[in-house]
Design a protein around this motif. Structure first.
Motif, PDB file in Angstrom:
ATOM      1  N   GLY A 138       0.715  -1.390   0.044  1.00  0.00           N
ATOM      2  CA  GLY A 138       0.089  -0.150   0.281  1.00  0.00           C
ATOM      3  C   GLY A 138       0.888   1.167   0.075  1.00  0.00           C
ATOM      4  N   VAL A 139       1.978   1.430  -0.426  1.00  0.00           N
ATOM      5  CA  VAL A 139       2.884   2.218  -0.663  1.00  0.00           C
ATOM      6  C   VAL A 139       2.269   3.483  -1.706  1.00  0.00           C
ATOM      7  CG1 VAL A 139       5.171   3.339  -1.057  1.00  0.00           C
ATOM      8  CG2 VAL A 139       4.934   1.117   0.223  1.00  0.00           C
ATOM      9  N   GLU A 140       1.697   4.530  -1.087  1.00  0.00           N
ATOM     10  CA  GLU A 140       1.169   5.368  -2.034  1.00  0.00           C
ATOM     11  C   GLU A 140       1.920   6.173  -3.012  1.00  0.00           C
ATOM     12  OE1 GLU A 140      -1.993   7.615   0.073  1.00  0.00           O
ATOM     13  OE2 GLU A 140      -2.532   5.866   1.238  1.00  0.00           O
ATOM     14  N   GLN A 141       2.863   6.415  -2.726  1.00  0.00           N
ATOM     15  CA  GLN A 141       3.956   7.349  -3.534  1.00  0.00           C
ATOM     16  C   GLN A 141       4.299   6.814  -4.864  1.00  0.00           C
ATOM     17  OE1 GLN A 141       5.368   6.195  -0.101  1.00  0.00           O
ATOM     18  NE2 GLN A 141       6.998   7.476   0.015  1.00  0.00           N
ATOM     19  N   ILE A 142       4.133   5.473  -5.173  1.00  0.00           N
ATOM     20  CA  ILE A 142       4.382   4.877  -6.263  1.00  0.00           C
ATOM     21  C   ILE A 142       3.162   4.829  -7.257  1.00  0.00           C
ATOM     22  CG2 ILE A 142       6.280   3.730  -5.454  1.00  0.00           C
ATOM     23  CD1 ILE A 142       4.570   1.072  -5.897  1.00  0.00           C
TER      24      ILE A 142
END
Length: 132
Positions: free
Chosen positions: A64-68
């Motif tokens: 769930g890493v939103e930066q990517i």
């Protein structure tokens, strides 16, 4: 001792930081840099074993890493920079590039923190994962 620290903090606040002002644009830049550093640490922690850029991207999506989201190219920029610093080794296999921490980087991390009883992933992330 605690009283001395409070006095020191008060003195610093009264002299050094009285005229410091963070404008919204500067806050955004600092926030963006911190996000990239956090993402870099996360990626490096995954590379104790060899992985492709696609595998890394999938793992980051699962976490769930939103930066990517809509910016997967950032991953390859981080991988390239880490490779240039000598932190990662890369190899091509069947048209796919695989990345892994170099032995030197692993050794440096372990030597720098020899007094700590941390795993390699914990050293990279800068957090304690297991509590004894």
């Amino acid at each position: 001792m605690e009283e001395r620290l409070k006095s020191f903090k008060k003195a610093v606040d009264q002299t050094v930081f009285t005229k410091v002002e963070f404008r919204p644009k500067h806050r955004q830049q600092v926030h963006k840099q911190l996000q990239v550093l956090s993402l870099q640490q996360t990626i490096l922690s995954m590379l104790t074993e060899s992985k492709s850029g696609t595998e890394i991207t999938q793992m980051l999506h699962v976490r769930g890493v939103e930066q990517i989201v809509h910016n997967e190219g950032m991953i390859y920029s981080i991988l390239h920079e880490a490779e240039q610093h000598g932190w990662l080794s890369a190899r091509w296999e069947s048209g796919v590039k695989y990345y892994q921490l170099t032995k030197l980087r692993k050794k440096q991390l372990l030597q720098d923190n020899a007094h700590e009883n941390l795993s390699l992933k914990e050293l990279i992330l800068g957090v304690r994962m297991n509590v004894d």
